[in-house]
Design an enzyme around this catalytic site. Structure first.
Site, PDB file in Angstrom:
ATOM      1  N   CYS A   2       0.879  -1.171   0.000  1.00 19.96           N
ATOM      2  CA  CYS A   2       0.000   0.000   0.000  1.00 19.96           C
ATOM      3  C   CYS A   2       0.912   1.215   0.000  1.00 19.96           C
ATOM      4  O   CYS A   2       2.056   1.147   0.398  1.00 19.96           O
ATOM      5  CB  CYS A   2      -0.868   0.046   1.249  1.00 19.96           C
ATOM      6  SG  CYS A   2      -1.992  -1.332   1.376  1.00 19.96           S
ATOM      7  N   ARG A  27       2.101   1.157  -5.767  1.00 25.98           N
ATOM      8  CA  ARG A  27       2.177   0.204  -4.645  1.00 25.98           C
ATOM      9  C   ARG A  27       0.829  -0.431  -4.343  1.00 25.98           C
ATOM     10  O   ARG A  27       0.730  -1.358  -3.533  1.00 25.98           O
ATOM     11  CB  ARG A  27       2.698   0.916  -3.390  1.00 25.98           C
ATOM     12  CG  ARG A  27       4.074   1.529  -3.524  1.00 25.98           C
ATOM     13  CD  ARG A  27       4.453   2.311  -2.283  1.00 25.98           C
ATOM     14  NE  ARG A  27       4.477   1.454  -1.126  1.00 25.98           N
ATOM     15  CZ  ARG A  27       5.541   0.764  -0.741  1.00 25.98           C
ATOM     16  NH1 ARG A  27       6.648   0.844  -1.456  1.00 25.98           N
ATOM     17  NH2 ARG A  27       5.508  -0.009   0.312  1.00 25.98           N
ATOM     18  N   TRP A  75      -3.687  -1.854  -1.550  1.00 23.21           N
ATOM     19  CA  TRP A  75      -3.711  -3.167  -2.195  1.00 23.21           C
ATOM     20  C   TRP A  75      -4.356  -4.066  -1.163  1.00 23.21           C
ATOM     21  O   TRP A  75      -3.791  -4.305  -0.087  1.00 23.21           O
ATOM     22  CB  TRP A  75      -2.294  -3.635  -2.546  1.00 23.21           C
ATOM     23  CG  TRP A  75      -2.286  -4.917  -3.331  1.00 23.21           C
ATOM     24  CD1 TRP A  75      -2.497  -5.060  -4.668  1.00 23.21           C
ATOM     25  CD2 TRP A  75      -2.076  -6.246  -2.820  1.00 23.21           C
ATOM     26  NE1 TRP A  75      -2.419  -6.384  -5.037  1.00 23.21           N
ATOM     27  CE2 TRP A  75      -2.163  -7.137  -3.915  1.00 23.21           C
ATOM     28  CE3 TRP A  75      -1.818  -6.766  -1.567  1.00 23.21           C
ATOM     29  CZ2 TRP A  75      -2.013  -8.516  -3.799  1.00 23.21           C
ATOM     30  CZ3 TRP A  75      -1.642  -8.136  -1.423  1.00 23.21           C
ATOM     31  CH2 TRP A  75      -1.756  -8.997  -2.534  1.00 23.21           C
ATOM     32  N   ASN A 101      -0.058  -0.001   6.179  1.00 20.42           N
ATOM     33  CA  ASN A 101       0.499  -0.870   5.151  1.00 20.42           C
ATOM     34  C   ASN A 101       0.991  -2.110   5.873  1.00 20.42           C
ATOM     35  O   ASN A 101       1.695  -2.012   6.864  1.00 20.42           O
ATOM     36  CB  ASN A 101       1.657  -0.175   4.428  1.00 20.42           C
ATOM     37  CG  ASN A 101       2.322  -1.113   3.418  1.00 20.42           C
ATOM     38  OD1 ASN A 101       1.684  -2.015   2.910  1.00 20.42           O
ATOM     39  ND2 ASN A 101       3.600  -0.896   3.160  1.00 20.42           N
ATOM     40  N   GLY A 102       0.583  -3.311   5.393  1.00 20.70           N
ATOM     41  CA  GLY A 102       1.055  -4.550   6.026  1.00 20.70           C
ATOM     42  C   GLY A 102      -0.126  -5.401   6.469  1.00 20.70           C
ATOM     43  O   GLY A 102      -1.249  -5.226   6.002  1.00 20.70           O
ATOM     44  N   GLU A 485      11.481 -15.380 -17.380  1.00 19.64           N
ATOM     45  CA  GLU A 485      11.188 -13.940 -17.254  1.00 19.64           C
ATOM     46  C   GLU A 485      10.214 -13.504 -18.346  1.00 19.64           C
ATOM     47  O   GLU A 485       9.274 -12.756 -18.095  1.00 19.64           O
ATOM     48  CB  GLU A 485      12.479 -13.138 -17.306  1.00 19.64           C
ATOM     49  CG  GLU A 485      12.308 -11.644 -17.244  1.00 19.64           C
ATOM     50  CD  GLU A 485      11.580 -11.164 -15.981  1.00 19.64           C
ATOM     51  OE1 GLU A 485      11.393 -11.944 -15.038  1.00 19.64           O
ATOM     52  OE2 GLU A 485      11.141  -9.997 -15.988  1.00 19.64           O
ATOM     53  N   LYS A 489       6.469 -11.892 -17.533  1.00 21.05           N
ATOM     54  CA  LYS A 489       6.018 -10.601 -18.083  1.00 21.05           C
ATOM     55  C   LYS A 489       4.671 -10.754 -18.778  1.00 21.05           C
ATOM     56  O   LYS A 489       3.785  -9.917 -18.644  1.00 21.05           O
ATOM     57  CB  LYS A 489       7.081 -10.075 -19.062  1.00 21.05           C
ATOM     58  CG  LYS A 489       8.322  -9.561 -18.356  1.00 21.05           C
ATOM     59  CD  LYS A 489       8.041  -8.237 -17.699  1.00 21.05           C
ATOM     60  CE  LYS A 489       8.863  -7.883 -16.483  1.00 21.05           C
ATOM     61  NZ  LYS A 489       8.861  -8.765 -15.370  1.00 21.05           N
ATOM     62  N   GLU A 492       1.878 -11.317 -16.110  1.00 21.90           N
ATOM     63  CA  GLU A 492       1.499 -10.184 -15.241  1.00 21.90           C
ATOM     64  C   GLU A 492       0.977  -8.995 -16.052  1.00 21.90           C
ATOM     65  O   GLU A 492       0.299  -8.134 -15.503  1.00 21.90           O
ATOM     66  CB  GLU A 492       2.653  -9.762 -14.337  1.00 21.90           C
ATOM     67  CG  GLU A 492       3.885  -9.263 -15.012  1.00 21.90           C
ATOM     68  CD  GLU A 492       4.962  -8.853 -13.994  1.00 21.90           C
ATOM     69  OE1 GLU A 492       4.641  -8.517 -12.841  1.00 21.90           O
ATOM     70  OE2 GLU A 492       6.142  -8.864 -14.365  1.00 21.90           O
ATOM     71  N   HIS A 508       9.347 -34.467 -21.157  1.00 19.60           N
ATOM     72  CA  HIS A 508       8.943 -35.133 -19.893  1.00 19.60           C
ATOM     73  C   HIS A 508       7.547 -34.696 -19.458  1.00 19.60           C
ATOM     74  O   HIS A 508       7.245 -34.694 -18.266  1.00 19.60           O
ATOM     75  CB  HIS A 508       9.982 -34.820 -18.817  1.00 19.60           C
ATOM     76  CG  HIS A 508      11.354 -35.285 -19.187  1.00 19.60           C
ATOM     77  ND1 HIS A 508      11.713 -36.612 -19.244  1.00 19.60           N
ATOM     78  CD2 HIS A 508      12.440 -34.586 -19.602  1.00 19.60           C
ATOM     79  CE1 HIS A 508      12.970 -36.719 -19.638  1.00 19.60           C
ATOM     80  NE2 HIS A 508      13.446 -35.515 -19.864  1.00 19.60           N
ATOM     81  N   LYS A 611       3.628  -3.139  -6.729  1.00 21.35           N
ATOM     82  CA  LYS A 611       5.048  -3.078  -7.052  1.00 21.35           C
ATOM     83  C   LYS A 611       5.902  -3.741  -5.991  1.00 21.35           C
ATOM     84  O   LYS A 611       6.895  -4.368  -6.289  1.00 21.35           O
ATOM     85  CB  LYS A 611       5.500  -1.626  -7.215  1.00 21.35           C
ATOM     86  CG  LYS A 611       6.959  -1.470  -7.610  1.00 21.35           C
ATOM     87  CD  LYS A 611       7.248  -2.091  -8.973  1.00 21.35           C
ATOM     88  CE  LYS A 611       8.701  -1.914  -9.376  1.00 21.35           C
ATOM     89  NZ  LYS A 611       9.003  -2.639 -10.617  1.00 21.35           N
TER      90      LYS A 611
HETATM   91  C1  AGP Z   1       8.239  -8.559 -11.650  1.00 20.95           C
HETATM   92  O1  AGP Z   1       7.849  -7.919 -12.846  1.00 20.95           O
HETATM   93  C2  AGP Z   1       7.207  -8.444 -10.553  1.00 20.95           C
HETATM   94  N1  AGP Z   1       6.878  -7.093 -10.299  1.00 20.95           N
HETATM   95  C3  AGP Z   1       7.593  -9.237  -9.312  1.00 20.95           C
HETATM   96  O2  AGP Z   1       7.836 -10.571  -9.696  1.00 20.95           O
HETATM   97  C4  AGP Z   1       8.837  -8.726  -8.551  1.00 20.95           C
HETATM   98  O3  AGP Z   1      10.008  -8.981  -9.287  1.00 20.95           O
HETATM   99  C5  AGP Z   1       8.924  -9.496  -7.226  1.00 20.95           C
HETATM  100  O4  AGP Z   1       7.770  -9.200  -6.471  1.00 20.95           O
HETATM  101  C6  AGP Z   1      10.172  -9.138  -6.404  1.00 20.95           C
HETATM  102  O5  AGP Z   1      10.140  -7.777  -6.084  1.00 20.95           O
HETATM  103  P1  AGP Z   1      11.486  -7.121  -5.470  1.00 20.95           P
HETATM  104  O6  AGP Z   1      12.539  -7.217  -6.527  1.00 20.95           O
HETATM  105  O7  AGP Z   1      11.111  -5.708  -5.143  1.00 20.95           O
HETATM  106  O8  AGP Z   1      11.857  -7.920  -4.249  1.00 20.95           O
END
Ligand code: AGP
Length: 616
Positions: A2, A27, A75, A101-102, A485, A489, A492, A508, A611
């Site tokens: 958040c 966030r 969030w 936040n948390g 990766e 992408k 998400e 497999h 984020k």
């Molecule tokens: C990646 O595009 C995502 N936003 C997510 O996987 C991110 O890499 C992961 O949450 C780790 O975040 P950090 O690098 O801030 O620890």
């Protein structure tokens, strides 16, 4: 998870807080809210949905002018993302407002006790219990909102950043933190609180780090920091090294596009100052002694998501250069394992935000087991670097888009610098070889620029496949981390089923997924530098083509062999195999970004995501 902003000073709190929340939206954006204190009155507005919904609400007449305010972007963890569950939350008197936040892990018992005492709750959130507890504490005789906050924090379990105001204390904002970020912005006749510096960077670059289990009393001309027991402590000051413009879009439609374009500079900035004129590595900021590093006999990389993929790629180079066994673990899994870790284990925690709770808890777990911890982080003063024995900062600049791009490339580069530094200390590769590799690293910004200059074709391919239901990604060696990766992408951003596999794993089981027209993206190794892997992956391409798959190959510019087997080829510069992921990833970032755009998604703020995931 958040975004939190607080302001006290001579400016309009409404303007400063809303502008700060705009920088916090990455966030979390399920809802937003604000509370203003003016003439012993508390004014609160909050609304589900993005910040724009709240801003619309605040155009109505009757908004009081105020110089003290707090704001929140959410969030959702406890309670649906609706108006009632939006922060701030109030106590029954309507005089106390709290944002959080948390996760407060013991909130249900606290809620039961408060309900039994006659308190009526308005929301489903864990946060609301704090508003009522603060009220009870003041009623029971606490001398101030700060005293009440100190008392209440000692009753809470879990992770929390809390920021509260009281209508009858129009000169102070009180904040508290445990396992969740909160930073102070120091102005002249004004002060700020925020989840990260981007909320106040337009006003001041002078900041204070707040430590674990601390309470801060913020007035317009004073900042007092104490422990939860009331002991005054000196918070550590720091100066933010980037400017407000860095946190803006800079003419791009999307933060993600801006950050993809910044990758050459991000890589260059991460290398800067770490190679001397003879291309000998100097990592002065590594506060782990050379002797301790020389004695390291096991390397454990822990991270989440994209950061973990950077670790998976780095693993190959670490073992090649340092000859130290290197494992890569999901932080959320490592945290609950009983790992074999000793004082000769180097735990490398990779995190862009430095606040990812899974990674933070894994770092603590590794430290408890005796490991030395080095964090690779992009956020100055974040919790993970502060709890590590040493930190190597990537200098990618603020990464606002939820989907990580420039941080990923700089994480690989920074981790490589650590690997080469270890190899330099342990003399496992020659100085000449190290210098060769450092010169190649120094050439990466120009190589990434070349990819960015030829990326238009990838956009066209993304639009062509925008209606796909699924895409598979294959790679071998370091290409496997690139495949993962690329798949992440697409998941998400395009909300599309996408999976990355080691190409050798297809037979497999996963090959059963192959059907007519299915798009398979293959990260093809160099035919000259990795001929065996190249040959194997060409066989894998033939296996899936035989079952109707369409092939999009990410291949080095001079690979003529692949032409015969791929429906589409995106060419990238031909680099040293360990450096190849840096350029091979960029087309996959653009592919996912364009696919999401074609599907009409919010690329910078994808659904259900945030984020920085600051809850476990
Ligand atoms: C990646 O595009 C995502 N936003 C997510 O996987 C991110 O890499 C992961 O949450 C780790 O975040 P950090 O690098 O801030 O620890």
């Amino acid at each position: 998870m958040c975004g939190i902003v607080g302001y006290i000073g001579a400016k309009s709190a409404l303007e400063v807080v809303l502008a700060g929340l705009k920088h916090m939206e990455y966030r979390g954006y399920d809802s937003a809210g604000i509370s203003l204190v003016t003439e012993n009155e508390l004014f609160t507005r909050k609304k589900a949905g993005k910040l724009g919904n709240l801003q619309e609400l605040l155009t109505e007449p009757g908004i009081p002018s105020s110089n003290l305010g707090i704001g929140h972007t959410r969030w959702a963890t406890h309670g649906a993302p609706n108006d009632l569950n939006a922060h701030p939350h109030l106590d029954e008197s309507g005089k106390i407002a709290i944002i959080h936040n948390g996760i407060i892990e013991n909130f249900s018992q606290l809620r039961k006790d408060l309900t039994a005492s006659g308190i009526k709750f308005n929301s489903e959130t864990d946060t609301e219990v704090v508003a009522h507890l603060l009220s009870n504490s003041l009623t029971a005789g606490s001398n101030s909102l700060a005293d009440a906050m100190r008392e209440v924090c000692q009753k809470l379990h879990g992770a929390f950043t809390l920021v509260a105001v009281h209508a009858d204390s129009p000169d102070v904002i009180v904040g508290a933190r445990r396992n969740s970020p909160l930073v102070v912005g120091l102005g002249v006749g004004e002060n700020f609180l925020a989840s990260d510096v981007s909320a106040f960077i337009a006003h001041t670059k002078n900041a204070l780090e707040l430590g674990q289990d601390q309470v801060v009393e913020l007035r317009k001309d004073s900042v007092i920091v104490t422990t939860f027991n009331g002991e005054v402590v000196q918070a550590k000051p720091f100066t933010v090294t980037w400017d407000a413009a860095a946190a803006e879009k800079g003419g791009f439609d999307l933060f993600m596009l801006k950050e993809i374009s910044e990758q050459p500079k991000a890589v260059a900035d991460t290398l800067r100052g770490r190679l001397n004129i003879d291309h000998i590595l100097k990592l002065d900021e590594l506060k782990i002694s050379e002797q301790e590093l020389i004695e390291i006999d096991n390397i454990l990389i822990i991270a989440c998501g994209t950061a973990l993929h950077a670790g998976l790629i780095a693993k190959y180079a670490f073992e090649e250069w340092t000859r130290i066994p290197t494992s890569v673990e999901f932080a959320s899994e490592f945290r609950y394992r009983n790992p074999v870790v000793t004082t000769r284990t180097l735990c490398i925690a990779i995190s862009q935000s430095g606040e990812t709770m899974d990674t933070l808890m894994a770092v603590r777990h590794a430290k408890e087991q005796g490991a030395r911890v080095l964090s690779i982080c992009n956020t100055q003063g974040a919790t993970i670097p502060r709890e590590s024995d040493a930190v190597l900062y990537t200098h990618a600049g603020p990464e606002i888009a939820v989907a990580s791009t420039k941080a990923f490339l700089t994480q690989i580069v920074a981790t490589y610098l650590v690997g080469l530094y270890l190899a330099q200390l342990k003399k496992t590769i020659s100085t000449v070889k190290i210098q060769e590799l450092l010169i190649l690293l120094a050439s990466l910004p120009a190589e990434v620029d070349l990819v960015l200059d030829t990326i238009e074709e990838v956009r066209g391919l993304a639009r062509k496949f925008a209606n796909n239901k699924s895409v598979l990604f294959l790679g071998r060696g370091v290409g496997y981390g690139v495949a993962l990766e690329g798949a992440l992408k697409l998941k998400e951003l395009a909300y599309m089923h996408a999976e990355g596999f080691p190409a050798g794993e297809l037979k497999h089981g996963p090959i059963a997924l192959i059907e007519e027209g299915l798009l398979v993206v293959v990260v093809v190794p160099s035919p000259t530098q990795q001929p065996v892997l190249h040959e194997k992956i060409i066989s894998n391409i033939q296996e899936v083509r035989a079952r109707g798959a369409l092939i999009l190959a990410i291949a080095v510019e001079d690979d003529q062999i692949v032409d015969e087997f791929a429906s589409h080829i995106v060419r990238v510069p031909h680099l040293n195999p360990f450096l190849q992921p840096i350029v091979s990833t960029v087309p996959l970032q653009v592919f996912a970004c364009e696919m999401a755009t074609a599907r009409g998604h919010d690329v910078d703020q994808p659904r259900n995501l945030a984020k920085s995931v600051t809850v476990e």
